[in-house]
Design an enzyme around this catalytic site. Structure first.
Site, PDB file in Angstrom:
ATOM      1  N   ARG A  48      -9.755  20.981   9.059  1.00 18.07           N
ATOM      2  CA  ARG A  48      -9.855  22.443   8.992  1.00 18.07           C
ATOM      3  C   ARG A  48     -10.770  23.036  10.069  1.00 18.07           C
ATOM      4  O   ARG A  48     -10.843  24.249  10.223  1.00 18.07           O
ATOM      5  CB  ARG A  48     -10.292  22.890   7.593  1.00 18.07           C
ATOM      6  CG  ARG A  48     -10.223  24.396   7.384  1.00 18.07           C
ATOM      7  CD  ARG A  48     -10.400  24.801   5.929  1.00 18.07           C
ATOM      8  NE  ARG A  48     -11.421  24.032   5.242  1.00 18.07           N
ATOM      9  CZ  ARG A  48     -12.727  24.204   5.428  1.00 18.07           C
ATOM     10  NH1 ARG A  48     -13.187  25.108   6.245  1.00 18.07           N
ATOM     11  NH2 ARG A  48     -13.597  23.447   4.754  1.00 18.07           N
ATOM     12  N   TYR A 102       8.763  41.219  14.538  1.00 21.05           N
ATOM     13  CA  TYR A 102       9.223  40.266  13.523  1.00 21.05           C
ATOM     14  C   TYR A 102       8.924  40.799  12.119  1.00 21.05           C
ATOM     15  O   TYR A 102       7.817  41.292  11.848  1.00 21.05           O
ATOM     16  CB  TYR A 102       8.518  38.923  13.763  1.00 21.05           C
ATOM     17  CG  TYR A 102       8.839  37.874  12.752  1.00 21.05           C
ATOM     18  CD1 TYR A 102      10.091  37.266  12.715  1.00 21.05           C
ATOM     19  CD2 TYR A 102       7.887  37.474  11.821  1.00 21.05           C
ATOM     20  CE1 TYR A 102      10.387  36.304  11.765  1.00 21.05           C
ATOM     21  CE2 TYR A 102       8.170  36.500  10.874  1.00 21.05           C
ATOM     22  CZ  TYR A 102       9.423  35.924  10.856  1.00 21.05           C
ATOM     23  OH  TYR A 102       9.705  34.972   9.919  1.00 21.05           O
ATOM     24  N   ASP A 174       3.549  38.284  20.846  1.00 24.11           N
ATOM     25  CA  ASP A 174       4.295  37.224  20.195  1.00 24.11           C
ATOM     26  C   ASP A 174       5.337  36.745  21.210  1.00 24.11           C
ATOM     27  O   ASP A 174       6.284  37.460  21.521  1.00 24.11           O
ATOM     28  CB  ASP A 174       4.940  37.778  18.915  1.00 24.11           C
ATOM     29  CG  ASP A 174       5.702  36.718  18.125  1.00 24.11           C
ATOM     30  OD1 ASP A 174       6.180  35.747  18.741  1.00 24.11           O
ATOM     31  OD2 ASP A 174       5.822  36.873  16.891  1.00 24.11           O
ATOM     32  N   LYS A 199       9.853  27.560  15.871  1.00 23.57           N
ATOM     33  CA  LYS A 199      11.069  27.896  16.608  1.00 23.57           C
ATOM     34  C   LYS A 199      11.236  26.961  17.815  1.00 23.57           C
ATOM     35  O   LYS A 199      11.408  25.786  17.625  1.00 23.57           O
ATOM     36  CB  LYS A 199      11.032  29.375  16.989  1.00 23.57           C
ATOM     37  CG  LYS A 199      10.646  30.304  15.819  1.00 23.57           C
ATOM     38  CD  LYS A 199      11.656  30.302  14.680  1.00 23.57           C
ATOM     39  CE  LYS A 199      11.102  30.907  13.387  1.00 23.57           C
ATOM     40  NZ  LYS A 199      10.510  32.232  13.521  1.00 23.57           N
TER      41      LYS A 199
HETATM   42  C1  LIG Z   1       9.630  33.032  12.857  1.00 19.46           C
HETATM   43  C2  LIG Z   1       8.823  33.998  13.614  1.00 19.46           C
HETATM   44  C3  LIG Z   1       7.501  34.284  13.243  1.00 19.46           C
HETATM   45  C4  LIG Z   1       6.840  33.684  12.018  1.00 19.46           C
HETATM   46  O1  LIG Z   1       6.693  32.308  12.129  1.00 19.46           O
HETATM   47  P1  LIG Z   1       6.686  31.307  10.878  1.00 19.46           P
HETATM   48  O2  LIG Z   1       6.530  29.984  11.533  1.00 19.46           O
HETATM   49  O3  LIG Z   1       7.957  31.490  10.125  1.00 19.46           O
HETATM   50  O4  LIG Z   1       5.504  31.680  10.040  1.00 19.46           O
HETATM   51  C5  LIG Z   1       6.797  35.173  14.034  1.00 19.46           C
HETATM   52  N1  LIG Z   1       7.357  35.767  15.098  1.00 19.46           N
HETATM   53  C6  LIG Z   1       8.612  35.525  15.475  1.00 19.46           C
HETATM   54  C7  LIG Z   1       9.186  36.218  16.668  1.00 19.46           C
HETATM   55  C8  LIG Z   1       9.402  34.638  14.742  1.00 19.46           C
HETATM   56  O5  LIG Z   1      10.671  34.416  15.115  1.00 19.46           O
END
Ligand SMILES: *Cc1c(COP(=O)(O)O)cnc(C)c1O
Length: 384
Positions: A48, A102, A174, A199
């Protein structure tokens, strides 16, 4: 920095390997210990504290890819997004957010921030002056996501970064959809880059993870809260993520090559109205894509022609999986109106341009012909 000079494939395959001093194995060993000696070792390691060997080393690969000083790995995209935002925002502060982000991030803001007395505004449009107009005296952060989900709209990263810098506001992006293979926001002046590593970093739909890349000072601030909240990833999964990231460059390049071909072919079908893909000359942000991206990514969306049954279309697919999430080596499709944007009111969806027949397509590694054959046979099932 040595890393910056390395080619992208060399960074993917080698930077941030955990050394195997004992046996000289060619891949990183996994250090599963949750307990490390504390006397005479200088650093207190603990999962952690985000500093087990596997976490520490993989972070170097992510930092090198994003041209950042440092990085940290988390257990999900939302773990890193929530921790990062809360690390820089306190009661009475304000954040400016791009209007289409998102869904999970939007839910975090709208469901939780009022309780913490953190103020927020969503921009009206996606131009830099839409961001500027939303600034208040107490604005601490600006939040971008480009290309956006699900309509693949772009924001001019450099222009927004300049607006924020002139006011001393930190910028957060992001970068999940583009990945550092296609877009390196720090080169355009962005301060903090976030990823859902679930992703493209993972890429095989079998890992939940998140990552942040930024300056060492910002990492220190994020770490300060992260160690309180938890949200670290297990070392076994960190190791899995390292394994996946070795092929990040070749996967993303192959998938985006497929996506460009598929986008052009979809455009020609009668049953499809608009195709949203920044690599099409008809896309309003095509020029901007050329400026700030290396390629156009592997995500696209399209509107089925008026009156066609989108749900039935998805049910008729035989190869492409109608499933949540994205960016795997296998192609997937979703209906945003039923999934990622289901919590919005129909009016809000319409305001964002998300029609009921909009389908988001995460293009994988299958042959273009195989993908198109599947799309066309599914269309033939719903056209009468
Ligand atoms: C999936 C996604 C998230 C969130 O991620 P998790 O791993 O599901 O918590 C944030 N931003 C974008 C653009 C995403 O596609």
């Amino acid at each position: 920095m040595k890393n910056k000079k390395s080619g992208i494939n060399t960074i993917c395959t080698h930077v941030g390997e955990t050394p195997d001093e004992q046996f000289k194995g060619s891949v990183s060993p996994i250090y599963m210990s949750s307990s490390y000696e504390f006397m005479d070792v200088g650093v207190k390691r603990y999962p952690r504290y985000f500093n087990t060997p596997n976490q520490e080393y993989l972070a170097k690969k992510i930092a090198a890819l994003e041209h950042a000083e440092a990085a940290m790995i988390f257990s999900s995209g939302m773990a890193v997004i929530s921790t990062t935002l809360l690390a820089f925002l306190s009661s009475g502060d304000h954040i400016v957010l791009q209007n289409d982000i998102y869904g999970g991030t939007r839910n975090l803001i709208e469901e939780q921030f009022k309780r913490f007395n953190i103020e927020y505004s969503f921009t009206e449009g996606l131009d830099a002056n839409d961001f500027e107009k939303s600034i208040q005296p107490n604005t601490k952060l600006m939040y971008l996501e480009t290309p956006s989900n699900p309509l693949l709209k772009l924001v001019d990263i450099e222009a927004v970064a300049n607006v924020a810098k002139s006011k001393g506001i930190l910028t957060v992006i992001d970068n999940t959809f583009a990945t550092p293979i296609i877009q390196k926001p720090i080169d355009f002046g962005i301060d903090i880059v976030l990823h859902s590593a679930t992703k493209y970093f993972g890429g095989h739909s079998d890992i939940s993870a998140g990552a942040v890349a930024t300056s060492q000072d910002n990492i220190d601030a994020i770490w300060n809260l992260a160690k309180n909240l938890g949200g670290n990833l297990s070392d076994f999964m960190v190791w899995m993520l390292e394994r996946s990231m070795k092929t990040l460059n070749i996967r993303v390049k192959a998938q985006q090559k497929n996506a460009k071909k598929v986008a052009k072919k979809l455009q020609k079908l009668d049953a499809i109205d608009t195709v949203y893909y920044p690599g099409l000359k008809s896309h309003p942000d095509y020029k901007l894509a050329k400026k700030q991206m290396k390629g156009f990514g592997a995500m696209l969306s399209f509107d089925l022609a008026e009156g066609l049954d989108a749900e039935q279309f998805l049910k008729s697919l035989k190869l492409i999986k109608p499933s949540m999430s994205l960016a795997g080596v296998e192609s997937t499709m979703i209906l945003p109106a039923m999934t990622s944007h289901a919590l919005l009111t129909p009016e809000d969806r319409a305001a964002q341009g998300i029609k009921d027949g909009l389908i988001r397509f995460s293009v994988g590694l299958e042959e273009v012909d195989a993908l198109m054959t599947d799309v066309e046979q599914a269309i033939s099932e719903i056209v009468n």
